[in-house]
Design an enzyme around this catalytic site. Sequence first.
Site, PDB file in Angstrom:
ATOM      1  N   GLY A 217      84.079 -35.695 135.201  1.00  0.00           N
ATOM      2  CA  GLY A 217      84.554 -36.608 134.696  1.00  0.00           C
ATOM      3  C   GLY A 217      84.673 -38.858 135.335  1.00  0.00           C
ATOM      4  N   HIS A 218      84.559 -39.572 135.065  1.00  0.00           N
ATOM      5  CA  HIS A 218      83.871 -40.742 134.844  1.00  0.00           C
ATOM      6  C   HIS A 218      85.657 -41.219 135.702  1.00  0.00           C
ATOM      7  CE1 HIS A 218      86.154 -43.479 132.110  1.00  0.00           C
ATOM      8  NE2 HIS A 218      85.873 -41.706 130.851  1.00  0.00           N
ATOM      9  N   ASP A 219      85.694 -41.551 136.840  1.00  0.00           N
ATOM     10  CA  ASP A 219      86.685 -42.682 137.084  1.00  0.00           C
ATOM     11  C   ASP A 219      87.671 -40.623 137.645  1.00  0.00           C
ATOM     12  OD1 ASP A 219      86.332 -45.382 136.970  1.00  0.00           O
ATOM     13  OD2 ASP A 219      85.445 -44.800 135.480  1.00  0.00           O
ATOM     14  N   CYS A 237      88.896 -39.989 134.258  1.00  0.00           N
ATOM     15  CA  CYS A 237      90.028 -41.097 134.651  1.00  0.00           C
ATOM     16  C   CYS A 237      91.080 -40.409 135.060  1.00  0.00           C
ATOM     17  CB  CYS A 237      90.525 -42.114 133.611  1.00  0.00           C
ATOM     18  SG  CYS A 237      89.325 -43.315 133.156  1.00  0.00           S
TER      19      CYS A 237
END
Length: 312
Positions: A217-219, A237
């Site tokens: 997932g993102h970041d 995250c």
Amino acid sequence: MKFPKAYTLKQVASLIDCNFIGAEDFQVLGMNEIHVVEPGDIVFVDHPKYYDKALNSAATIILINKEVKCPEGKALLVSDDPFRDFNKLTDYFKPFVASNVSISESAEIGINSIIQPNCFIGHNVTIGDNCIIHSNVSIYDDTVIGNNVTIHAGTVLGANAFYYKKRPEGYDRLKSGGRVMIKDNVDIGSGCTIDRGVSGDTIIGEGSKLDNQIQIGHDTELGKNCLVASQVGIAGCVVIEDEVTIWGQVGCTSGITIGEKAVIHAQTGISKSLEGGKTYWGVPAQEARMVLKEMASIKRIPEILATLKKIK
């Protein structure tokens, strides 16, 4: 996400048509989510529960839905809908630009790197030396790939973050203006999906190896020399430190840290941060040795009950 130049508070306020608190010429250098903000960044907040966290973060410009006391050395952008206006800023500073070719003219591809047929390589992508990108790989805009990287067929780098706000009329997507960064000597299997950051970077660390059909997932930041087996799903995250091993079908919630040299057995469900140097298993994740002892004890229950009956 850093802006191409410094903007003033007044200029940014005019872009989203909102009021501001602070000096007109207060410098604005970029925008980011709260876990990666730096001085000069905008962070948005739209719920009183998180006001203090945003106001006391490293961000020096807070896009907020209520006029509050402004911390010293900071500025406020006061909006009736910070989520919407954060998206407006993403559209302004990092707009989507369509492509009509398989490999963008702005892409940079290093020496001895091989791009197999039917790949898509977007705008401002950088691919280092001695890489092999197998067929049907899609590499979205702004992705950065180091040297000696292998990416197998069907993998997608840089899709949107899975980040939505529920509204009466449906779900509103938080737009993604970040990047994916793949460091040197990384191998990525077939059918993997690695999402771009919302405003920062999703990072795969040097020397890490990913099997097939993995979602990141993102970041999220994956450290150096990690091993990730197939069908693992890692939310946004997450910080995974160096030399972590994650076996198949592990699921991991967002916003946690997995410590250095941790080993996660197959089908584990991770719901909180895990200390490094230990082996984990189960749902929720626990130290594997403890779980195995508990399972051994449970198997002895019929024997214990039989013994108790004899005593009676």
